[in-house]
Design an enzyme around this catalytic site. Structure first.
Site, PDB file in Angstrom:
ATOM      1  N   ASN A   8     -11.283  -0.920 -12.915  1.00  0.00           N
ATOM      2  CA  ASN A   8     -11.699  -1.396 -11.600  1.00  0.00           C
ATOM      3  C   ASN A   8     -12.125  -0.278 -10.641  1.00  0.00           C
ATOM      4  OD1 ASN A   8     -11.347  -3.275  -9.054  1.00  0.00           O
ATOM      5  ND2 ASN A   8      -9.940  -1.550  -8.743  1.00  0.00           N
ATOM      6  N   ILE A  32     -13.706   2.852  -8.518  1.00  0.00           N
ATOM      7  CA  ILE A  32     -15.036   3.425  -8.260  1.00  0.00           C
ATOM      8  C   ILE A  32     -14.854   4.641  -7.358  1.00  0.00           C
ATOM      9  CG2 ILE A  32     -16.666   1.499  -8.520  1.00  0.00           C
ATOM     10  CD1 ILE A  32     -16.309   1.000  -5.472  1.00  0.00           C
ATOM     11  N   TYR A  37     -24.616   3.919  -7.326  1.00  0.00           N
ATOM     12  CA  TYR A  37     -23.567   2.927  -7.632  1.00  0.00           C
ATOM     13  C   TYR A  37     -24.108   1.843  -8.564  1.00  0.00           C
ATOM     14  CZ  TYR A  37     -20.581  -1.171  -6.684  1.00  0.00           C
ATOM     15  OH  TYR A  37     -19.781  -2.287  -6.808  1.00  0.00           O
ATOM     16  N   ALA A  38     -25.299   1.297  -8.192  1.00  0.00           N
ATOM     17  CA  ALA A  38     -25.879   0.219  -8.997  1.00  0.00           C
ATOM     18  C   ALA A  38     -26.179   0.699 -10.421  1.00  0.00           C
ATOM     19  CB  ALA A  38     -27.144  -0.304  -8.326  1.00  0.00           C
ATOM     20  N   THR A  87     -24.517   2.837 -12.126  1.00  0.00           N
ATOM     21  CA  THR A  87     -23.276   2.858 -12.922  1.00  0.00           C
ATOM     22  C   THR A  87     -22.863   1.434 -13.313  1.00  0.00           C
ATOM     23  OG1 THR A  87     -21.752   2.763 -11.007  1.00  0.00           O
ATOM     24  CG2 THR A  87     -22.479   4.944 -11.732  1.00  0.00           C
ATOM     25  N   GLY A  97     -19.642 -10.573  -5.975  1.00  0.00           N
ATOM     26  CA  GLY A  97     -20.495 -10.426  -4.797  1.00  0.00           C
ATOM     27  C   GLY A  97     -19.735  -9.639  -3.740  1.00  0.00           C
ATOM     28  N   ILE A 157     -17.131  -8.479  -1.268  1.00  0.00           N
ATOM     29  CA  ILE A 157     -15.693  -8.740  -1.091  1.00  0.00           C
ATOM     30  C   ILE A 157     -15.207  -7.921   0.117  1.00  0.00           C
ATOM     31  CG2 ILE A 157     -13.430  -8.651  -2.244  1.00  0.00           C
ATOM     32  CD1 ILE A 157     -15.542 -10.440  -3.698  1.00  0.00           C
ATOM     33  N   THR A 189     -13.148  -5.833   1.170  1.00  0.00           N
ATOM     34  CA  THR A 189     -12.279  -4.646   1.156  1.00  0.00           C
ATOM     35  C   THR A 189     -12.710  -3.711   2.289  1.00  0.00           C
ATOM     36  OG1 THR A 189     -13.723  -3.484  -0.407  1.00  0.00           O
ATOM     37  CG2 THR A 189     -11.946  -4.785  -1.341  1.00  0.00           C
ATOM     38  N   ASP A 190     -11.772  -2.867   2.753  1.00  0.00           N
ATOM     39  CA  ASP A 190     -12.083  -1.971   3.880  1.00  0.00           C
ATOM     40  C   ASP A 190     -13.295  -1.111   3.562  1.00  0.00           C
ATOM     41  OD1 ASP A 190      -9.933  -3.004   5.164  1.00  0.00           O
ATOM     42  OD2 ASP A 190      -8.590  -1.312   4.754  1.00  0.00           O
TER      43      ASP A 190
HETATM   44  P1  NDP Z   1     -12.171   0.489  -3.010  1.00  0.00           P
HETATM   45  O1  NDP Z   1     -13.087   1.585  -2.560  1.00  0.00           O
HETATM   46  O2  NDP Z   1     -11.420  -0.282  -2.004  1.00  0.00           O
HETATM   47  O3  NDP Z   1     -11.109   1.089  -4.045  1.00  0.00           O
HETATM   48  C1  NDP Z   1     -11.493   2.033  -4.989  1.00  0.00           C
HETATM   49  C2  NDP Z   1     -10.275   2.452  -5.775  1.00  0.00           C
HETATM   50  O4  NDP Z   1     -10.659   3.473  -6.707  1.00  0.00           O
HETATM   51  C3  NDP Z   1      -9.180   3.009  -4.906  1.00  0.00           C
HETATM   52  O5  NDP Z   1      -7.930   2.639  -5.411  1.00  0.00           O
HETATM   53  C4  NDP Z   1      -9.371   4.522  -5.042  1.00  0.00           C
HETATM   54  O6  NDP Z   1      -8.123   5.125  -4.817  1.00  0.00           O
HETATM   55  C5  NDP Z   1      -9.839   4.625  -6.496  1.00  0.00           C
HETATM   56  N1  NDP Z   1     -10.621   5.825  -6.751  1.00  0.00           N
HETATM   57  C6  NDP Z   1     -11.615   6.354  -5.988  1.00  0.00           C
HETATM   58  N2  NDP Z   1     -12.090   7.473  -6.549  1.00  0.00           N
HETATM   59  C7  NDP Z   1     -11.363   7.684  -7.662  1.00  0.00           C
HETATM   60  C8  NDP Z   1     -11.355   8.702  -8.653  1.00  0.00           C
HETATM   61  N3  NDP Z   1     -12.173   9.746  -8.602  1.00  0.00           N
HETATM   62  N4  NDP Z   1     -10.458   8.615  -9.679  1.00  0.00           N
HETATM   63  C9  NDP Z   1      -9.604   7.571  -9.733  1.00  0.00           C
HETATM   64  N5  NDP Z   1      -9.566   6.565  -8.839  1.00  0.00           N
HETATM   65  C10 NDP Z   1     -10.436   6.628  -7.809  1.00  0.00           C
HETATM   66  O7  NDP Z   1     -13.078  -0.457  -3.933  1.00  0.00           O
HETATM   67  P2  NDP Z   1     -13.134  -2.062  -3.980  1.00  0.00           P
HETATM   68  O8  NDP Z   1     -11.753  -2.585  -4.062  1.00  0.00           O
HETATM   69  O9  NDP Z   1     -14.033  -2.532  -2.913  1.00  0.00           O
HETATM   70  O10 NDP Z   1     -13.872  -2.300  -5.376  1.00  0.00           O
HETATM   71  C11 NDP Z   1     -13.120  -2.474  -6.573  1.00  0.00           C
HETATM   72  C12 NDP Z   1     -14.070  -2.856  -7.690  1.00  0.00           C
HETATM   73  O11 NDP Z   1     -14.779  -4.041  -7.315  1.00  0.00           O
HETATM   74  C13 NDP Z   1     -15.126  -1.797  -7.990  1.00  0.00           C
HETATM   75  O12 NDP Z   1     -15.348  -1.725  -9.378  1.00  0.00           O
HETATM   76  C14 NDP Z   1     -16.358  -2.341  -7.285  1.00  0.00           C
HETATM   77  O13 NDP Z   1     -17.556  -1.891  -7.875  1.00  0.00           O
HETATM   78  C15 NDP Z   1     -16.164  -3.835  -7.481  1.00  0.00           C
HETATM   79  N6  NDP Z   1     -16.922  -4.594  -6.505  1.00  0.00           N
HETATM   80  C16 NDP Z   1     -16.552  -4.574  -5.184  1.00  0.00           C
HETATM   81  C17 NDP Z   1     -17.301  -5.275  -4.257  1.00  0.00           C
HETATM   82  C18 NDP Z   1     -16.933  -5.306  -2.803  1.00  0.00           C
HETATM   83  O14 NDP Z   1     -17.720  -5.865  -2.004  1.00  0.00           O
HETATM   84  N7  NDP Z   1     -15.795  -4.769  -2.397  1.00  0.00           N
HETATM   85  C19 NDP Z   1     -18.515  -6.014  -4.647  1.00  0.00           C
HETATM   86  C20 NDP Z   1     -18.801  -5.962  -6.055  1.00  0.00           C
HETATM   87  C21 NDP Z   1     -18.025  -5.281  -6.935  1.00  0.00           C
HETATM   88  P3  NDP Z   1      -7.894   6.667  -4.436  1.00  0.00           P
HETATM   89  O15 NDP Z   1      -8.742   6.963  -3.251  1.00  0.00           O
HETATM   90  O16 NDP Z   1      -6.425   6.721  -4.164  1.00  0.00           O
HETATM   91  O17 NDP Z   1      -8.274   7.453  -5.648  1.00  0.00           O
END
Ligand code: NDP
Length: 282
Positions: free
Chosen positions: A113, A115, A177-178, A180, A210, A212, A214-215
């Site tokens: 999950n 990114i 991002y897209a 990846t 789509g 979501i 999240t902050d």
């Molecule tokens: P967030 O940015 O809220 O969370 C990303 C997470 O990844 C955090 O826990 C962060 O924690 C961790 N992270 C960041 N960099 C690294 C790294 N280098 N190594 C390990 N962990 C890392 O993302 P979302 O919750 O918004 O998205 C989650 C998933 O949902 C993603 O795959 C995203 O593509 C997908 N998605 C989200 C959408 C949206 O609108 N929110 C839409 C479509 C898909 P930390 O900083 O502690 O490392």
């Protein structure tokens, strides 16, 4: 057109009704969730915890993960551990899977999950950022999958890949991002075929999301686009259900399914609609 639409609706109805999910099946399930310190990953951890799973969660920030683990235990997780790791560092990806297998005595679900942060803006020609992001958002997923596959094969387990509509339909401002996400859909979609041809026990679920709430996502789109964002906890519930019921593909919210279905029907109007939905002043 009417006939095609009717077939489409019937197909969708069968598709949704075929989804069976037994919450009990996740009691004691051994689950590794990546990117679980915030956003959808954090909500995924809580969903699995609520259902009595055994969890390992990872992200970079240990202090934040520690707090998520504490809440997971309160919510009913049979076990919960965390391991800080940076997926930009290739050895970390395999180290995390090894840790989860050791702590949980095997693995049933690998939920990919995380990114890395990426700017929301016109592409500035920075190839190095895309190379780095490919390691974080794509190559680390492959590393973790290959490390986990033998264990998942034994447990009839599952890989759940959190992807995006932006990995199915091109849009502006998120090119690295897209890229990846397209790579993930291509790779894990192909792996689904290969595992089926090998009669593997492992299922792969690719989740197409789509917008979501999240902050990080809300902060990025501010001033660029005005569209409804769906709740992170709901998206997490859909992802958990889709993985547990071994669906090959899952869509959340509802419009993502139709967007993919009709993607190539009227490309001119699709592109016009996409370009006009953003605020952009050159
Ligand atoms: P967030 O940015 O809220 O969370 C990303 C997470 O990844 C955090 O826990 C962060 O924690 C961790 N992270 C960041 N960099 C690294 C790294 N280098 N190594 C390990 N962990 C890392 O993302 P979302 O919750 O918004 O998205 C989650 C998933 O949902 C993603 O795959 C995203 O593509 C997908 N998605 C989200 C959408 C949206 O609108 N929110 C839409 C479509 C898909 P930390 O900083 O502690 O490392």
């Amino acid at each position: 057109l009417l006939l095609l639409c009717s077939i489409g609706v019937a197909f969708i109805a069968v598709r949704w009704s075929a989804t069976s999910f037994n919450e009990e099946s996740l009691k004691g399930a051994r689950v590794l969730v990546t990117g679980a310190s915030t956003g959808i990953g954090e909500q995924l951890a809580y969903q699995y915890a609520r259902l009595g799973a055994q969890l390992v969660i990872t992200a970079r920030r240990g202090n934040v993960l520690e707090e998520v683990v504490r809440k997971c235990k309160e919510m009913g997780a049979q076990k919960a551990f965390f391991i800080p790791a940076d997926m930009a560092s290739p050895p970390d990806a395999e180290r995390v899977v090894q840790y989860a297998i050791e702590q949980l005595g095997g693995l049933d679900f690998l939920v990919l999950n995380h990114i890395g942060p990426s700017p929301y803006s016109m592409w500035n020609g920075d190839v190095e950022h895309t190379r780095w992001l490919l390691q974080v958002n794509f190559l680390s997923y492959l590393q973790m999958a290959q490390k986990a596959l033998p264990t998942l094969e034994k447990s009839k387990g599952s890989i759940v890949v959190v992807s995006s509509l932006l990995g199915k339909i091109c849009g502006p401002f998120t090119l690295p991002y897209a890229a990846t996400k397209f790579a993930l859909n291509g790779f894990f979609g192909g792996l689904q075929h290969e595992l089926a041809m090998q009669k593997s026990n492992v299922s792969i679920t690719i989740c197409i999301l789509g917008l979501i709430d999240t902050d990080s996502a809300m902060e990025k789109i501010k001033g660029y686009i005005n569209m409804t964002a769906y709740p992170a906890h709901e998206s997490a519930r859909h992802i958990v259900e889709a993985g547990a019921s071994r669906q090959p593909e899952a869509f959340y919210p509802w419009y993502t399914f139709y967007a993919c279905l009709f993607r190539d029907w009227f490309p001119y109007f699709r592109d016009l609609a996409i370009q006009n939905s953003y605020t952009y002043n050159p």
